[in-house]
Design a protein around this motif. Structure first.
Motif, PDB file in Angstrom:
ATOM      1  N   VAL A 115      50.550 -12.067 -18.673  1.00 18.79           N
ATOM      2  CA  VAL A 115      51.204 -11.042 -17.712  1.00 18.79           C
ATOM      3  C   VAL A 115      52.061 -11.900 -16.882  1.00 18.79           C
ATOM      4  CG1 VAL A 115      50.836  -9.615 -15.869  1.00 18.79           C
ATOM      5  CG2 VAL A 115      49.424  -9.271 -17.830  1.00 18.79           C
ATOM      6  N   ALA A 116      51.638 -12.910 -16.355  1.00 14.09           N
ATOM      7  CA  ALA A 116      52.429 -13.659 -15.359  1.00 14.09           C
ATOM      8  C   ALA A 116      53.527 -14.324 -16.087  1.00 14.09           C
ATOM      9  CB  ALA A 116      51.660 -14.768 -14.579  1.00 14.09           C
ATOM     10  N   ALA A 117      53.351 -14.797 -17.216  1.00 13.58           N
ATOM     11  CA  ALA A 117      54.422 -15.402 -18.213  1.00 13.58           C
ATOM     12  C   ALA A 117      55.324 -14.516 -18.612  1.00 13.58           C
ATOM     13  CB  ALA A 117      53.756 -16.318 -19.354  1.00 13.58           C
ATOM     14  N   ALA A 118      55.021 -13.235 -18.935  1.00  9.84           N
ATOM     15  CA  ALA A 118      56.012 -12.299 -19.191  1.00  9.84           C
ATOM     16  C   ALA A 118      56.893 -11.834 -18.015  1.00  9.84           C
ATOM     17  CB  ALA A 118      55.285 -10.862 -19.962  1.00  9.84           C
ATOM     18  N   THR A 119      55.959 -11.602 -17.168  1.00 12.49           N
ATOM     19  CA  THR A 119      56.846 -11.325 -15.638  1.00 12.49           C
ATOM     20  C   THR A 119      57.796 -12.033 -15.262  1.00 12.49           C
ATOM     21  OG1 THR A 119      54.730  -9.823 -15.094  1.00 12.49           O
ATOM     22  CG2 THR A 119      56.327 -10.516 -13.362  1.00 12.49           C
ATOM     23  N   ALA A 120      57.256 -13.612 -15.316  1.00 11.75           N
ATOM     24  CA  ALA A 120      58.414 -14.502 -15.082  1.00 11.75           C
ATOM     25  C   ALA A 120      59.633 -14.531 -15.750  1.00 11.75           C
ATOM     26  CB  ALA A 120      57.650 -15.894 -15.056  1.00 11.75           C
ATOM     27  N   GLU A 121      59.401 -14.088 -17.053  1.00  7.99           N
ATOM     28  CA  GLU A 121      60.616 -13.863 -17.928  1.00  7.99           C
ATOM     29  C   GLU A 121      61.653 -12.643 -17.809  1.00  7.99           C
ATOM     30  OE1 GLU A 121      60.049 -14.715 -22.015  1.00  7.99           O
ATOM     31  OE2 GLU A 121      58.459 -16.137 -21.579  1.00  7.99           O
ATOM     32  N   GLY A 122      60.780 -11.898 -16.895  1.00  9.10           N
ATOM     33  CA  GLY A 122      61.432 -10.416 -16.607  1.00  9.10           C
ATOM     34  C   GLY A 122      60.925  -9.535 -17.724  1.00  9.10           C
ATOM     35  N   LYS A 123      59.977  -9.741 -18.373  1.00 14.31           N
ATOM     36  CA  LYS A 123      59.600  -8.881 -19.411  1.00 14.31           C
ATOM     37  C   LYS A 123      58.254  -8.243 -19.035  1.00 14.31           C
ATOM     38  CE  LYS A 123      62.061 -11.471 -23.067  1.00 14.31           C
ATOM     39  NZ  LYS A 123      61.594 -12.274 -24.313  1.00 14.31           N
ATOM     40  N   ARG A 124      57.758  -7.349 -19.957  1.00 11.87           N
ATOM     41  CA  ARG A 124      56.457  -6.790 -19.878  1.00 11.87           C
ATOM     42  C   ARG A 124      55.490  -7.210 -21.077  1.00 11.87           C
ATOM     43  NH1 ARG A 124      56.344  -2.025 -16.830  1.00 11.87           N
ATOM     44  NH2 ARG A 124      54.076  -2.162 -17.047  1.00 11.87           N
ATOM     45  N   LEU A 125      54.147  -7.390 -20.842  1.00  9.66           N
ATOM     46  CA  LEU A 125      53.265  -7.701 -21.934  1.00  9.66           C
ATOM     47  C   LEU A 125      52.927  -6.552 -22.743  1.00  9.66           C
ATOM     48  CD1 LEU A 125      51.618  -9.990 -23.215  1.00  9.66           C
ATOM     49  CD2 LEU A 125      49.753  -9.367 -21.513  1.00  9.66           C
ATOM     50  N   ALA A 126      52.942  -6.646 -23.808  1.00 10.99           N
ATOM     51  CA  ALA A 126      52.250  -5.853 -25.059  1.00 10.99           C
ATOM     52  C   ALA A 126      51.466  -6.530 -25.773  1.00 10.99           C
ATOM     53  CB  ALA A 126      53.213  -4.915 -25.699  1.00 10.99           C
ATOM     54  N   ILE A 127      50.220  -6.026 -26.000  1.00 12.65           N
ATOM     55  CA  ILE A 127      48.979  -6.745 -26.882  1.00 12.65           C
ATOM     56  C   ILE A 127      48.884  -5.874 -27.946  1.00 12.65           C
ATOM     57  CG2 ILE A 127      46.602  -7.385 -27.305  1.00 12.65           C
ATOM     58  CD1 ILE A 127      46.535  -7.954 -24.222  1.00 12.65           C
ATOM     59  N   ILE A 128      49.164  -6.100 -29.154  1.00 10.73           N
ATOM     60  CA  ILE A 128      49.048  -5.441 -30.353  1.00 10.73           C
ATOM     61  C   ILE A 128      47.947  -6.003 -31.162  1.00 10.73           C
ATOM     62  CG2 ILE A 128      50.660  -6.793 -31.509  1.00 10.73           C
ATOM     63  CD1 ILE A 128      51.648  -4.343 -33.301  1.00 10.73           C
ATOM     64  N   PHE A 129      47.008  -4.761 -31.503  1.00 17.67           N
ATOM     65  CA  PHE A 129      45.740  -4.948 -32.333  1.00 17.67           C
ATOM     66  C   PHE A 129      46.012  -4.668 -33.815  1.00 17.67           C
ATOM     67  CE2 PHE A 129      43.372  -5.256 -28.320  1.00 17.67           C
ATOM     68  CZ  PHE A 129      42.571  -6.040 -28.456  1.00 17.67           C
ATOM     69  N   GLU A 130      45.890  -5.520 -34.695  1.00 16.76           N
ATOM     70  CA  GLU A 130      46.173  -5.237 -35.928  1.00 16.76           C
ATOM     71  C   GLU A 130      44.764  -5.649 -36.924  1.00 16.76           C
ATOM     72  OE1 GLU A 130      49.810  -5.995 -37.871  1.00 16.76           O
ATOM     73  OE2 GLU A 130      50.701  -6.825 -35.922  1.00 16.76           O
TER      74      GLU A 130
END
Length: 194
Positions: free
Chosen positions: A46-61
């Motif tokens: 989450v912190a890495a995504a936020t630092a890039e100006g993005k949101r985190l999405a986790i995808i389960f497959e």
């Protein structure tokens, strides 16, 4: 005639190359080259995504999931969908029955499969959208701002990513109302193919 046939073959070959299907990994899951490979520590992601100006999405497959395959082949391969997600999200893939280690936001170390159980995810694909900031005492299943269980068509899929990015979950307009409003506007403008 032969010249136009040759040109048609070249154009078809270029189309096939540009519509490249996702690779299948050793775990049997489709792999997009733009998915993020991380240590699966959700708070760090989450912190890495936020630092890039993005949101985190986790995808389960899961291996052999026909809906996951369709999502990769028909939805994630669409340039409009792919480009929007790449620009706005960091996507991390989890195997619903995998044994890779995951660290929940509350610090608990789990396997992918035990994380899926703990967080209450039972369908594949399931996409979990996380907030930009986490309360580390709250596990992912409760911290998620939205969850998309199952496979949907392009417009529903893309609208969910847009709704989360625009923080629609903080407002009064439920996702279904948001989606219907967009569908009706496209239909009225003659831009929706039925």
């Amino acid at each position: 005639m032969l010249k136009s046939l040759g040109l048609s073959c070249i154009l078809f070959a270029l189309l096939l190359v540009s519509a490249r299907a996702a690779e299948i990994g050793d775990d049997g899951l489709h792999k997009e080259d733009w998915f993020s490979v991380t240590f699966r520590d959700v708070a760090e992601d989450v912190a890495a995504a936020t630092a890039e100006g993005k949101r985190l999405a986790i995808i389960f497959e899961q291996r052999g999931c026909i809906y996951c395959r369709e999502m990769h082949e028909k939805i994630l391969s669409d340039p409009e969908v792919r480009d929007y997600i790449k620009a706005n999200y960091m996507v991390v893939q989890y195997n619903m029955f995998g044994d890779e280690e995951v660290t929940d936001t509350d610090g608990e170390a789990l396997t992918e499969k035990s994380a899926a159980r703990k967080w209450g995810y039972i369908f594949t694909p399931t996409i979990v959208f996380l907030p930009e900031r986490l309360d580390k005492a709250i596990p992912v299943g409760k911290a998620a701002v939205a969850t998309m269980p199952g496979a949907f068509g392009k417009l529903t899929f893309l609208n969910m990513f847009r709704w989360v990015r625009d923080k629609g979950y903080e407002g009064d307009e439920h996702f279904q109302v948001y989606h219907a409003r967009i569908v009706n506007a496209l239909r009225a403008a003659g831009k929706l193919q039925e």
